[in-house]
Design a protein around this motif. Sequence first.
Motif, PDB file in Angstrom:
ATOM      1  N   ILE A  35       0.811  -1.225   0.000  1.00  0.00           N
ATOM      2  CA  ILE A  35       0.000   0.000   0.000  1.00  0.00           C
ATOM      3  C   ILE A  35       0.840   1.269   0.000  1.00  0.00           C
ATOM      4  O   ILE A  35       0.338   2.366  -0.266  1.00  0.00           O
ATOM      5  CB  ILE A  35      -0.983  -0.004   1.202  1.00  0.00           C
ATOM      6  N   LEU A  36       2.148   1.147   0.270  1.00  0.00           N
ATOM      7  CA  LEU A  36       3.014   2.321   0.278  1.00  0.00           C
ATOM      8  C   LEU A  36       3.377   2.740  -1.140  1.00  0.00           C
ATOM      9  O   LEU A  36       3.553   1.905  -2.025  1.00  0.00           O
ATOM     10  CB  LEU A  36       4.293   2.030   1.067  1.00  0.00           C
ATOM     11  N   SER A  37       3.518   4.041  -1.353  1.00  0.00           N
ATOM     12  CA  SER A  37       3.975   4.578  -2.631  1.00  0.00           C
ATOM     13  C   SER A  37       5.444   4.210  -2.840  1.00  0.00           C
ATOM     14  O   SER A  37       6.107   3.691  -1.935  1.00  0.00           O
ATOM     15  CB  SER A  37       3.805   6.100  -2.656  1.00  0.00           C
ATOM     16  N   ASN A  38       5.980   4.502  -4.005  1.00  0.00           N
ATOM     17  CA  ASN A  38       7.361   4.130  -4.324  1.00  0.00           C
ATOM     18  C   ASN A  38       8.369   4.690  -3.321  1.00  0.00           C
ATOM     19  O   ASN A  38       9.359   4.037  -2.996  1.00  0.00           O
ATOM     20  CB  ASN A  38       7.729   4.601  -5.736  1.00  0.00           C
ATOM     21  N   ALA A  39       8.132   5.900  -2.864  1.00  0.00           N
ATOM     22  CA  ALA A  39       9.040   6.519  -1.890  1.00  0.00           C
ATOM     23  C   ALA A  39       8.474   6.456  -0.471  1.00  0.00           C
ATOM     24  O   ALA A  39       8.959   7.150   0.427  1.00  0.00           O
ATOM     25  CB  ALA A  39       9.304   7.974  -2.281  1.00  0.00           C
ATOM     26  N   GLY A  40       7.452   5.613  -0.263  1.00  0.00           N
ATOM     27  CA  GLY A  40       6.759   5.567   1.022  1.00  0.00           C
ATOM     28  C   GLY A  40       7.590   4.950   2.133  1.00  0.00           C
ATOM     29  O   GLY A  40       8.536   4.197   1.892  1.00  0.00           O
ATOM     30  N   ARG A  41       7.197   5.265   3.380  1.00  0.00           N
ATOM     31  CA  ARG A  41       7.929   4.775   4.543  1.00  0.00           C
ATOM     32  C   ARG A  41       6.978   4.243   5.605  1.00  0.00           C
ATOM     33  O   ARG A  41       5.902   4.806   5.835  1.00  0.00           O
ATOM     34  CB  ARG A  41       8.799   5.880   5.149  1.00  0.00           C
ATOM     35  N   LEU A  42       7.384   3.152   6.217  1.00  0.00           N
ATOM     36  CA  LEU A  42       6.701   2.590   7.376  1.00  0.00           C
ATOM     37  C   LEU A  42       7.389   3.125   8.622  1.00  0.00           C
ATOM     38  O   LEU A  42       8.613   3.057   8.737  1.00  0.00           O
ATOM     39  CB  LEU A  42       6.789   1.060   7.324  1.00  0.00           C
TER      40      LEU A  42
END
Length: 208
Positions: free
Chosen positions: A161-168
Amino acid sequence: MTVISDKEIQDTLRPYGFSPDGGQRAAIRAYISLLLRWNKRISLTTVVDPMEMLRFHFGESIFAAFSVPIEKGRLADVGSGAGFPGLALGIVLPGLSITLIESNSKKAAFLAEVARELNLRHVEVIRHRFEEAPDKLGEFDYVTARALGNYGDLLGWSSGILSNAGRLVLWLGEDECRRVSADPSFTWSDPLLIPGSKRRFVLAGAPG
């Protein structure tokens, strides 16, 4: 209304990297009052002293906004419970679109009331388990969770569900931080020790 002075709020939150303005101080006071009232009816938090709430809930949540950092975009807060970190970040970052994912109906009702009372129009509440959240939610720039557990499933869900540059971004105890940061499906930044704590960390990572 909970009576905590402006100076107490400023002094307590300063070590976490945040200096709230007048509107944010008022929102924090109102939030604490709602939390204390609702906590008498449903179990939201074991922390019931307003100053401890300010440190443990608000300070630790807000710390990640400036240390990770968390900026503009879309954020999904998983297992929001009493609203930390999601609603606290909503007070600090009005440019962030926040989705609170909470499966418990009573807790979801509490979250919705806080968002309504504080006029946090950029916050929505979804009553679902995160594994069953609807596909229409789309992509997120951040996924957050605090003391959630079940991290294997969360990492798998977040990857999708995270975008390409997303972070958890996770709030973890020392042992959990060590275990989660060993997972090779994410590239992890160095854990950040939360101010005033010896064994609690913020851990951020990106899929891949």
